[in-house]
Design an enzyme around this catalytic site. Structure first.
Site, short mmCIF file in Angstrom:
data_model
loop_
_atom_site.label_atom_id
_atom_site.label_comp_id
_atom_site.label_asym_id
_atom_site.label_seq_id
_atom_site.Cartn_x
_atom_site.Cartn_y
_atom_site.Cartn_z
N SER A 1 4.29 2.06 8.11
CA SER A 1 3.96 1.11 7.05
C SER A 1 5.20 0.70 6.25
CB SER A 1 2.95 1.72 6.08
OG SER A 1 1.66 1.65 6.58
N ASP B 1 0.05 -7.69 1.24
CA ASP B 1 0.45 -6.28 1.26
C ASP B 1 1.97 -6.17 1.32
OD1 ASP B 1 0.58 -3.56 1.50
OD2 ASP B 1 -0.64 -3.42 3.32
N HIS C 1 0.81 -1.22 0.00
CA HIS C 1 0.00 0.00 0.00
C HIS C 1 0.85 1.27 0.00
CE1 HIS C 1 0.41 -0.45 4.48
NE2 HIS C 1 0.48 0.86 4.42
#
Length: 256
Positions: A209, A116, A71
């Site tokens: 992230s 992801d 992402h």
């Protein structure tokens, strides 16, 4: 079903749009961490916009290869990103490299929140030194209850100031069955994930992230998603051993 959020540091220009997709969120990152010891994470990178805004973490796995969360790069062009290496200070004297090609897992977000993970191939070889090194990964999984180290740039506490120094925190791996139970068997959690949890007030948040989690000197996971931030629920990460073959195939086993 609970609302989750991927731990991305959202540029303010996108905030209005993303509030319609995810619950309102702040911009905290590592919660409850401390300054990482100098030289403890030479594999750590800051994935930034072309204008130098920190977006996500990641790790060096080869002279031309960066691994991060899907992402962080999905829908982006190589020209819109750059990679800062060789520093634990976002305002320090690091070295920038630039992406040549982005490889997002072909099953990214299918189903939602799964697969992801992504790889970035750089247009130049990274020059290794004492502050810049690759990290190895293994097809073998880390054990339940293992102590896993998360590194990233972010606030020292919820609502606190944003340091420029890399933060580190030791977290405990939670068994998959316990994590599933904690999330009431939510389908957003799958076998490709690894969960960590200590206690409320400690964990990952927006901006972490794609950042690395390590165990005994090996890369074991990449920050993916959670209920923001450090509110008493596990953090959920992409389990690198699950994607070992995909990484090897995509890089041609030439991480170097």
């Amino acid at each position: 079903m609970r609302k989750f959020v991927i731990f991305l540091c959202i540029p303010l220009v996108f905030a209005e749009y993303l509030d319609k997709v995810f619950p309102p969120q702040n911009f905290e990152r590592v919660v409850g961490g401390k300054d990482a010891p100098e030289g403890s994470a030479p594999f750590q990178i800051s994935l930034q916009t072309s204008k130098g805004q920190h977006m996500c973490g990641g790790a060096i796995i080869g002279k031309e290869w960066i691994i991060t969360a899907g992402h962080c790069v999905s829908g982006r062009t190589p020209e819109s990103l750059k990679v800062l290496t060789g520093t634990q200070d976002l305002k320090g004297q690091g070295v920038y490299y630039f992406p040549k090609k982005i490889y997002v897992h072909e099953k990214y977000n299918k189903p939602a929140y799964h697969n992801d993970i992504a790889l970035i191939r750089l247009n130049d070889s990274i020059r290794y030194n004492e502050f810049t090194q690759k990290i190895s990964f293994s097809p073998n999984d880390s054990p339940d209850d293992a102590v896993i180290t998360l590194t990233g740039w972010g606030r020292l506490s919820a609502g606190g100031s944003i340091p420029t120094e890399l933060q580190a925190i030791e977290l405990k791996r939670m068994a998959y069955v316990d994590c599933k139970r904690k999330f009431s068997d939510d389908p957003n959690l799958g076998v490709g994930h690894l969960c960590t949890y200590n206690q409320a007030g400690q964990g990952a948040c927006n901006g972490d992230s794609g950042g690395p989690l390590t165990h005994e000197g090996l890369l074991v996971a990449l920050v993916n998603w959670g209920i923001p931030c450090a509110k008493g629920f596990p953090d959920v990460h992409a389990r690198v051993s699950y994607y070992h073959d995909w990484i090897k195939t995509t890089t041609g086993s030439g991480e170097q």
